[in-house]
Structures are given as structure tokens and as C-alpha cells.
Design an enzyme around this catalytic site. Structure first.
Site, PDB file in Angstrom:
ATOM      1  N   SER A 134       1.293  -1.173  -0.003  1.00  0.00           N
ATOM      2  CA  SER A 134      -0.243   0.057   0.051  1.00  0.00           C
ATOM      3  C   SER A 134       0.536   1.207   0.007  1.00  0.00           C
ATOM      4  O   SER A 134       1.822   1.046   0.512  1.00  0.00           O
ATOM      5  CB  SER A 134      -1.027  -0.619   1.030  1.00  0.00           C
ATOM      6  OG  SER A 134      -1.652   1.462   1.363  1.00  0.00           O
ATOM      7  N   LYS A 188      -4.871  -6.562   2.306  1.00  0.00           N
ATOM      8  CA  LYS A 188      -5.072  -5.505   1.537  1.00  0.00           C
ATOM      9  C   LYS A 188      -6.475  -4.984   0.767  1.00  0.00           C
ATOM     10  O   LYS A 188      -6.766  -3.969   0.398  1.00  0.00           O
ATOM     11  CB  LYS A 188      -3.952  -5.682   0.778  1.00  0.00           C
ATOM     12  CG  LYS A 188      -2.956  -4.626  -0.046  1.00  0.00           C
ATOM     13  CD  LYS A 188      -3.183  -3.506   0.222  1.00  0.00           C
ATOM     14  CE  LYS A 188      -3.540  -2.274  -0.805  1.00  0.00           C
ATOM     15  NZ  LYS A 188      -3.154  -2.309  -2.106  1.00  0.00           N
ATOM     16  N   HIS A 191      -8.175  -3.041   3.766  1.00  0.00           N
ATOM     17  CA  HIS A 191      -8.032  -1.837   3.743  1.00  0.00           C
ATOM     18  C   HIS A 191      -8.533  -0.975   2.509  1.00  0.00           C
ATOM     19  O   HIS A 191      -8.603   0.642   3.286  1.00  0.00           O
ATOM     20  CB  HIS A 191      -6.521  -1.890   3.419  1.00  0.00           C
ATOM     21  CG  HIS A 191      -5.154  -0.880   3.539  1.00  0.00           C
ATOM     22  ND1 HIS A 191      -4.779  -0.805   4.409  1.00  0.00           N
ATOM     23  CD2 HIS A 191      -4.910   0.119   1.784  1.00  0.00           C
ATOM     24  CE1 HIS A 191      -3.704   0.618   3.661  1.00  0.00           C
ATOM     25  NE2 HIS A 191      -4.409   1.239   2.177  1.00  0.00           N
ATOM     26  N   ASN A 192      -8.185  -0.995   1.635  1.00  0.00           N
ATOM     27  CA  ASN A 192      -8.706  -0.359   0.719  1.00  0.00           C
ATOM     28  C   ASN A 192      -9.834  -0.216   0.052  1.00  0.00           C
ATOM     29  O   ASN A 192     -10.256   0.534  -0.690  1.00  0.00           O
ATOM     30  CB  ASN A 192      -8.475  -1.930  -1.099  1.00  0.00           C
ATOM     31  CG  ASN A 192      -7.087  -1.559  -1.490  1.00  0.00           C
ATOM     32  OD1 ASN A 192      -5.563  -1.040  -0.844  1.00  0.00           O
ATOM     33  ND2 ASN A 192      -6.475  -1.395  -2.856  1.00  0.00           N
ATOM     34  N   GLU A 195     -10.601   2.409   2.586  1.00  0.00           N
ATOM     35  CA  GLU A 195     -10.148   3.603   2.253  1.00  0.00           C
ATOM     36  C   GLU A 195     -10.879   4.515   0.966  1.00  0.00           C
ATOM     37  O   GLU A 195     -11.193   5.343   0.931  1.00  0.00           O
ATOM     38  CB  GLU A 195      -8.674   3.545   1.099  1.00  0.00           C
ATOM     39  CG  GLU A 195      -7.548   4.392   0.718  1.00  0.00           C
ATOM     40  CD  GLU A 195      -6.077   4.673   0.085  1.00  0.00           C
ATOM     41  OE1 GLU A 195      -5.268   4.624   0.774  1.00  0.00           O
ATOM     42  OE2 GLU A 195      -6.535   3.401  -0.797  1.00  0.00           O
TER      43      GLU A 195
END
Ligand SMILES: *[C@@H]1O[C@H](CO)[C@@H](O)[C@H](O)[C@H]1NC(C)=O
Length: 394
Positions: A134, A188, A191-192, A195
């Protein structure tokens, strides 16, 4: 070019992310071999290695030369498009790799693909890591956040490298071993997704401040800068403040007002929402942010509707509110609302993250000890002949 000393690690796939990560690794003192089947990509990387400080990068033009240039046990990072290109690259490289060597997929891969590839790699005596990276291009070059999951041994082999290459913060480098299986990719992905939610929340805060508060871009820049000094401090708030400051070089005013209001996406947000639905976890902020990206695609319809509404004599309600507004109070309300929404959004993401390790642990327990497991979609206790099935699929 032949080099007599072997590289510590290799990286295949030299689009910008790959180039930047390779240069970062080299800059931290780890000699690295690079490969891409497009020759110009290799040369481009070598040029950059030269101009960005004579970094220890060696270029290779065939999978064989590339693999053989790396010291054993070999660790090879691949940074190519998720899906079929990953399988093709693995096939090309593993033909020359030996037991104990490791493939590390640094792309945004669907975690189940990683789990399949782990089994395939293990069948050849190879180790495998799915490692979320990231921070974008800039992060890859200067310090990304790394989320490696899969074989612990494979992680241990590159622990010293990732600890130096990752972003360095007060409590250490932004990297930790996430867990077994596809957990690095899973984390991940979530996490995206978080975001996506964050970006949508910020854009809605912007919308209220601009259209209800009547704030100018320079006022917005000032407010986001101020917010970045408080509890909202984050990369996204920081870059948002910067965005409001950029003038349009092709006309009057700021560039942000000239950007088409249609959002692109690559898929990890959608995966997060699909996974949330699959696991019966409520993730309304992330889901709403995804819906907003879909809605933003309907630009023509929006323009047509606005024209029709104006023709029908409907006024822009928001504009009439602007005059009587207490700006200072509004800004503070928006700041607090943004903070509260962020906390809710992170909690939604964590509800997903909290679950994955547990299901893997259950699977492992069932594999070794036939402890059985429960399913998310059916009640009851289940047992699977994991190893037999895994070997069969491989
Ligand atoms: C090499 O470069 C091309 C074009 O940039 C890219 O599509 C491809 O996936 C790269 N990777 C490998 C391993 O060849």
C-alpha cells in the site's frame, strides 16, 4: 549483462509500482535482479537505478537468467496484473526455481487465488507469500505499508529486507507477518475498502462545506490543513488540502473544479463489499462508497435531470440555505461528523479482518486434527479431507 555476485532478491513486472519497489529495495542496500519480458522495461529500470544513485540493480532478459542470478533460497517478488498474468508469470519463473525458493505476489490479488497458488507452489516444494503493498507509486519508492501473508518461513527469509523497505513510523516499520494463507491479500483488500469509504466521506464533507457552507477552494485548503493537525490527521486529509491549492494551468481557477465527476475503480472495493455480504458482516460505509462510484458514472443522466428540473422551475434548494449559515459552526459539525463516520467505517472493516484468521485456524485445526469446523452458509459441524483435495486440485 552477466554479474558474478548473486542478487539477494528478484523482482519481475516492471510497471511503475514494480520499478519503484525494486529501486527502494536496492537503495536500502539489497542487490536486486529485475526482469520483464518487455525489454525496454528492464532498460528503463536500469537507467533509473543509474540516475537515482548508482543503485545495485541488475537487469535480466529471460526468466532463466533472472532466476539464476538470485542467491538461494531465492525470493522473487512479482508485480503484475492480478489474475491470469500472475499465473503466467509464476509458470515462467517456477520452471527455473528450486525447492525452498519463494514466490511473493505483491499485487492486489483475490485472496482465494493466493490460497490456490500456495497449494500449487507447495506441491513443487516452493514457498509462497501474498503481500499487500500500500502507498501507491510514491509509497513503493520511499516506504510502503507491507502486508505479507502465507508461509512464515518465506516471510522470515525476507524479514530484514521488508523491515528496511517499508515506511518507517514512530513504532517501527509498517510491516508485520499477517498470517497464513491469503490473509495478506485479504487485509490489503479490506484496507482498500476502508480507503474507498474514507475517500467518499471526505468528498461528502467537501460537498457540504462547498455547497451548503459556500466555502472557496482556498478556504477548503485551509480547513483541511487545520484538520490534518488534529484527530483527522491522515494521508488522505493531507493530500486533499493540497488538491485544493493546485491552479488550473489551462484556465482560470483551481484544477479540482475542472475534473469530471466520474470515479474510476479497480475492484478491491467491490471485493470487500462482496466478501462482507458473503460473511454476513455489515459494511454500509464501504458499500455506500461503492454505490456512489457507480452513481458517479451516470453523468449524462445527471446533466439531463438537472436541465429538466431547472426547466420545470425547481430551484437549487441548497443555494438558498447558504446565506443564513453559521460557517464556523458548520465547519466544526462537518469535522466531527467526518471523524465519527471514519470510526464507524474502520469498525466495519475490522469486523471483516477479525474473522479471516479464525476461519483459517479452524481449517488448519480440521486438517491436522479433524476438529471439524462450522460454515458461514450452513449449520452443523463439517470435516474435509483438505490435503487429499488440495493435492488433487494441484
Ligand atoms: C512487462 O511489461 C509489460 C508492459 O508494461 C506488462 O504488461 C507485463 O505484465 C510485464 N511483466 C512481465 C513479468 O513480463
Amino acid at each position: 549483462m552477466e554479474s558474478t555476485t548473486l542478487s539477494r532478491i528478484g523482482l519481475a513486472g516492471l510497471a511503475v509500482m514494480g520499478q519503484n519497489l525494486a529501486l527502494n529495495i536496492a537503495e536500502k542496500g539489497f542487490p536486486i535482479s529485475v526482469y520483464n519480458r518487455t525489454i525496454s522495461k528492464v532498460d528503463e529500470t536500469l537507467d533509473r537505478a543509474h540516475t537515482e544513485g548508482q543503485l545495485p540493480v541488475t537487469g535480466h532478459y529471460t526468466p532463466r537468467d533472472f532466476v539464476l542470478s538470485i542467491q538461494r533460497p531465492r525470493s522473487v517478488i512479482i508485480l503484475v496484473k492480478a489474475g491470469a498474468p500472475v499465473d503466467q508469470t509464476i509458470a515462467a519463473l517456477t520452471a527455473h526455481m528450486e525447492p525452498g525458493d519463494t514466490i511473493i505476489d505483491g499485487g492486489n490479488e483475490w485472496y482465494e487465488n493466493t490460497e490456490r497458488r500456495i497449494v500449487e507452489a507447495n506441491n513443487k516444494g516452493l514457498l509462497y507469500l501474498g503481500m499487500g503493498v500500500s502507498g501507491g507509486e510514491e509509497g513503493a519508492r520511499n516506504g510502503p505499508s507491507l502486508m505479507p501473508g502465507g508461509s512464515y518461513q518465506a516471510y522470515d527469509n525476507i524479514k530484514d529486507i521488508v523491515a528496511k523497505v517499508a515506511a518507517q513510523v514512530e513504532d517501527g516499520p509498517c510491516v508485520t507477518y499477517i498470517g497464513e494463507g491469503g490473509s495478506g491479500n485479504f487485509v490489503k483488500m479490506v484496507h482498500n475498502g476502508i480507503e474507498y469509504g474514507d475517500m467518499q466521506l471526505i468528498s461528502e464533507a467537501y460537498d457540504v462545506l462547498k455547497n451548503v457552507g459556500g466555502l472557496s477552494n482556498s478556504e477548503l485548503a485551509e480547513i483541511f490543513d487545520e484538520w490534518n493537525r488534529g484527530e483527522l490527521e491522515s494521508f488522505l486529509i493531507e493530500i486533499t488540502a493540497d488538491i485544493f491549492k493546485v491552479k488550473d494551468e489551462h484556465g482560470e481557477g483551481e484544477l479540482v473544479d475542472k475534473i469530471l465527476d466520474k470515479t474510476g475503480m479497480k475492484g478491491t472495493g467491490k471485493w470487500t463489499v462482496q466478501q462482507a455480504a458473503e460473511l454476513s458482516v455489515a459494511a454500509p460505509t464501504i458499500a455506500a462508497s461503492l454505490d456512489c462510484r457507480y452513481l458517479s458514472g451516470l453523468k449524462d443522466e445527471r446533466v439531463a435531470a438537472a436541465t429538466a428540473l431547472a426547466a420545470a422551475g425547481l430551484k437549487d434548494e441548497v443555494r438558498s440555505v447558504v446565506n443564513g449559515i453559521d460557517k464556523k459552526r458548520l465547519i466544526d459539525d462537518v469535522r466531527q461528523a467526518l471523524y465519527a463516520s471514519k470510526i464507524c467505517s474502520y469498525a466495519q472493516g475490522m469486523n471483516l479482518r477479525a474473522r479471516l484468521p479464525a476461519n483459517l485456524v479452524q481449517a488448519q485445526r480440521d486438517l491436522f486434527g479433524a476438529h471439524t469446523y462450522e460454515r458461514v452458509d450452513h449449520t452443523g459441524a463439517f470435516h474435509t479431507e483438505w490435503t487429499k483435495l488440495a493435492r488433487k486440485n494441484g
